[in-house]
Design a protein around this motif. Structure first.
Motif, PDB file in Angstrom:
ATOM      1  N   TRP A 287       0.872  -1.121   0.096  1.00  0.00           N
ATOM      2  CA  TRP A 287      -0.131  -0.041   0.110  1.00  0.00           C
ATOM      3  C   TRP A 287       0.904   1.137  -0.140  1.00  0.00           C
ATOM      4  O   TRP A 287       1.855   1.184   0.585  1.00  0.00           O
ATOM      5  CB  TRP A 287      -1.013  -0.033   1.283  1.00  0.00           C
ATOM      6  CG  TRP A 287      -1.643  -1.155   1.424  1.00  0.00           C
ATOM      7  CD1 TRP A 287      -1.438  -2.278   2.091  1.00  0.00           C
ATOM      8  CD2 TRP A 287      -3.052  -1.398   0.872  1.00  0.00           C
ATOM      9  NE1 TRP A 287      -2.539  -3.019   2.098  1.00  0.00           N
ATOM     10  CE2 TRP A 287      -3.604  -2.432   1.416  1.00  0.00           C
ATOM     11  CE3 TRP A 287      -3.812  -0.541   0.033  1.00  0.00           C
ATOM     12  CZ2 TRP A 287      -4.695  -3.176   1.034  1.00  0.00           C
ATOM     13  CZ3 TRP A 287      -4.893  -1.101  -0.523  1.00  0.00           C
ATOM     14  CH2 TRP A 287      -5.480  -2.412  -0.032  1.00  0.00           C
ATOM     15  N   SER A 288       0.067   2.513  -0.393  1.00  0.00           N
ATOM     16  CA  SER A 288       0.822   3.467  -0.123  1.00  0.00           C
ATOM     17  C   SER A 288      -0.078   4.716   0.048  1.00  0.00           C
ATOM     18  O   SER A 288      -1.241   4.595  -0.559  1.00  0.00           O
ATOM     19  CB  SER A 288       1.614   4.022  -1.723  1.00  0.00           C
ATOM     20  OG  SER A 288       2.214   5.251  -1.572  1.00  0.00           O
ATOM     21  N   LYS A 289       0.069   5.518   0.924  1.00  0.00           N
ATOM     22  CA  LYS A 289      -0.703   6.812   1.092  1.00  0.00           C
ATOM     23  C   LYS A 289      -1.030   7.592  -0.175  1.00  0.00           C
ATOM     24  O   LYS A 289      -2.017   8.035  -0.275  1.00  0.00           O
ATOM     25  CB  LYS A 289      -0.305   7.494   2.431  1.00  0.00           C
ATOM     26  CG  LYS A 289      -0.397   6.726   3.711  1.00  0.00           C
ATOM     27  CD  LYS A 289      -0.493   7.609   4.974  1.00  0.00           C
ATOM     28  CE  LYS A 289      -0.684   7.042   6.259  1.00  0.00           C
ATOM     29  NZ  LYS A 289       0.228   6.734   6.890  1.00  0.00           N
ATOM     30  N   LYS A 290       0.151   7.873  -0.816  1.00  0.00           N
ATOM     31  CA  LYS A 290       0.125   8.725  -1.696  1.00  0.00           C
ATOM     32  C   LYS A 290       0.374   7.827  -3.192  1.00  0.00           C
ATOM     33  O   LYS A 290       1.097   6.913  -2.929  1.00  0.00           O
ATOM     34  CB  LYS A 290       1.150   9.970  -1.705  1.00  0.00           C
ATOM     35  CG  LYS A 290       1.022  10.980  -0.710  1.00  0.00           C
ATOM     36  CD  LYS A 290       1.751  12.035  -1.046  1.00  0.00           C
ATOM     37  CE  LYS A 290       1.933  12.986   0.343  1.00  0.00           C
ATOM     38  NZ  LYS A 290       3.326  13.130   0.580  1.00  0.00           N
TER      39      LYS A 290
ATOM     40  N   LEU B  44      -6.416   4.204   0.214  1.00  0.00           N
ATOM     41  CA  LEU B  44      -5.036   4.029   0.153  1.00  0.00           C
ATOM     42  C   LEU B  44      -4.821   3.424  -1.487  1.00  0.00           C
ATOM     43  O   LEU B  44      -5.711   2.957  -2.040  1.00  0.00           O
ATOM     44  CB  LEU B  44      -4.660   2.676   0.961  1.00  0.00           C
ATOM     45  CG  LEU B  44      -4.471   3.214   2.342  1.00  0.00           C
ATOM     46  CD1 LEU B  44      -3.944   1.834   3.114  1.00  0.00           C
ATOM     47  CD2 LEU B  44      -3.569   4.207   2.729  1.00  0.00           C
TER      48      LEU B  44
END
Ligand code: GLC
Length: 554
Positions: A129-132, A159
């Protein structure tokens, strides 16, 4: 030295249960149908089947999007049908390996469903996953032109998740020890149900850990060792066959030191073979073979001409690839992902038996284990009306009956190739079985010959010099026996002078015909080859059985 490594001389045949034979008349191939065709496969000489994914799936990538690792797609049967099939395959002397697709799951898999609901919960760390949105999100797509990005925003998780393949195939975080345990559990399950190993999907990505913030392991290759170790404990003679389209420098890491993958597909030889065939010049293939590292004792190359994907020519230079495109698939509609061709072998070679035989004879004699794509033993063609890679995944052509005898239903799961020179009325098992000169019967004979030449799977090999760059000559040595195989990749007939590389002058016995060769001019041989001609010779002397006739074998 252990000599019962069965895969060194296996003949592997890949098929998709969905398109092989419909046993219950609903239009979809199934395990009951496949079971009925085991006599056909045994007759052809196949010793190992590789089944493409057959587990429950939304089926958006031909089953490579699995939603349950422990089941059978209900359209194909159930676990009982699977076990009945592996049992009967065994009685036919045929082993079964299956696809292990663990780089990613389907987005419908319960793990992903749970992860997106609660990214901080137990299953959150199963995925990447990545927030941005990462800056390189529009790089590294495996399907350029079809899939625009490798990161997709999930509204539920709020996400971004990583996927090298399609957006419905979220990548698993294989550095998570729990995910690794799950992978081994899946392997253990199918081993218990009778399989002899796995074709491991997308292996280079399993060891890359891209996008993973806090990898759970230091050495990503350790996963391959864990898999091999687990496999050996559960079933000593089971194998891992890696899909790893990598350079020869990198491939060493995939074989390890007898402790990672036993078999790796030789993508480099495959791509350079097509360049060689296009040019009528063996040099590109020779160069690719010479780049191969020395393999550890239990390791082996897997050789193929075509598979279920596009013919990937991504490792050739742009000019070389264009040259192959021009010759084998000049129309844009025949090309795919800027790197490949979505055609079958026979149609690429215009049904020219000389070139088809040359290609297969070569594949069966390159250092390694041959892997066939179903239907190629007949010379099936593709259906370009189907999208992307579906073109080469049409149902098996059994007979000239409706739907090629594949199903009694009105509507087969995928349309057959029905028209033109490769349509099922022209190209099918029933007719070719009756014709001794057919490609099917030729394939059966060449497989028999291959099995009678264990030197090819086991031997130490070297490339011999010929006086002609169109001709590839390889010598194999094993246990005092030797073979020399010659292939003329050019359309021009030629005569080659050959030093067989042995110590003494000796005759060459043709394994396929009566056309033997005596040495002339010292120990050299002069062999005349037709355009696209091929010869399999056994070297006449140095045979310990002949030398020490009276001595009993210990
Ligand atoms: C492998 C398979 C291909 C599939 C992909 C994603 O490359 O050969 O068919 O689409 O993995 O699983």
């Amino acid at each position: 030295m252990i000599e019962d490594l069965w895969y060194k001389n296996a003949v592997i045949y890949c098929l998709d249960v969905e398109t092989f034979m419909d046993g219950n008349g609903d239009g979809v191939g199934d395990f009951v149908g496949l079971r009925r065709k085991l006599d056909y496969l045994a007759g052809l000489g196949i010793t190992c089947l590789w089944l493409m994914p057959f587990q429950p799936t939304p089926n958006r990538d031909n089953g490579y999007d699995i939603s349950d690792y422990y089941g059978v797609d209900p359209r194909l049967g159930d676990l009982g049908d699977f076990v009945a099939f592996t049992h009967e395959a065994k009685l036919h002397g045929i082993r079964v390996i299956i696809d292990l697709v663990v780089n990613h799951t389907s987005d419908q898999h319960p793990w992903f469903q749970a992860a997106r609901k609660d990214p901080d919960g137990r299953f959150g760390d199963y995925y990447v996953w990545s927030k941005k949105r990462p800056k390189d999100a529009n790089k590294g797509m495996v399907f350029p032109g079809v899939q625009p990005s490798t990161w997709t925003y999930d509204k539920e998780a709020k996400l971004w998740y990583f996927h090298r393949f399609f957006d419905f195939q979220p990548d698993l975080n294989v550095s998570n020890p729990e995910v690794r345990e799950q992978i081994l559990k899946v392997m253990g399950f199918w081993l218990e149900l009778g399989v002899s190993g796995f074709r491991v999907d997308a292996v280079p990505f399993l060891v890359e850990l891209k996008g993973v913030k806090n990898p759970g392991v230091k050495n990503p290759y350790a996963l391959l060792e864990e898999m091999r170790e687990f496999l050996s404990w559960r079933k000593g003679d089971a194998i891992l066959l890696a899909e790893a389209n990598v350079t020869m420098d990198e491939v060493v890491e995939f074989f390890g030191k007898n402790d990672r993958m036993q078999l790796v597909f030789n993508f480099l030889a495959n791509q350079n073979f097509y360049l060689s065939l296009t040019r009528g010049d063996a040099t590109p293939l020779v160069d690719a073979l010479k780049e191969s590292p020395d393999l550890p004792h239990t390791a082996q190359w897997a050789n193929f001409l075509r598979n279920h994907d596009e013919l990937d020519l991504g490792r050739l230079s742009d000019e070389d690839r264009q040259e192959v495109f021009q010759s084998l698939g000049p129309d844009k509609g025949m090309q795919l992902y800027d790197r490949g061709l979505r055609r079958r072998l026979a149609s690429m070679l215009d049904g020219d038996r000389r070139r088809i035989e040359l290609a297969y004879s070569l594949m069966f004699t390159l250092p390694g284990t041959p892997v066939l794509w179903y239907g190629d033993e007949l010379g099936m063609g593709e259906n370009l009306a189907l999208v992307e890679r579906q073109s080469v995944r049409t149902p098996m052509q059994w007979s000239p009956e409706p739907h090629g005898g594949f199903t009694l239903a009105d509507k087969p799961v995928k349309p057959l190739v029905s028209e033109g020179p490769f349509g099922f009325p022209q190209v099918n098992v029933a007719q070719q079985r009756r014709d001794p000169a057919s490609q099917l019967n030729w394939t059966e004979r060449i497989i028999r010959a291959r099995k009678e030449c264990p030197e090819l799977g086991w031997g130490a090999w070297k490339i011999l010099r010929t006086s002609n760059k169109g001709v590839l000559a390889i010598r194999y040595d094993w246990k005092g026996n030797a073979m020399v195989v010659l292939h003329n990749l050019s359309s021009r007939p030629c005569t080659v002078k050959l030093d067989t590389g042995g110590e003494e002058a000796c005759p060459l016995y043709n394994v396929l015909t009566e056309d033997h060769s005596e040495p002339v001019d010292g120990k050299r041989h002069v062999v005349t080859l037709e355009g696209y001609g091929y010869r399999w010779f056994r070297v006449g002397q140095d045979n310990p059985a002949r030398k020490h006739k009276a001595e009993p074998l210990r």
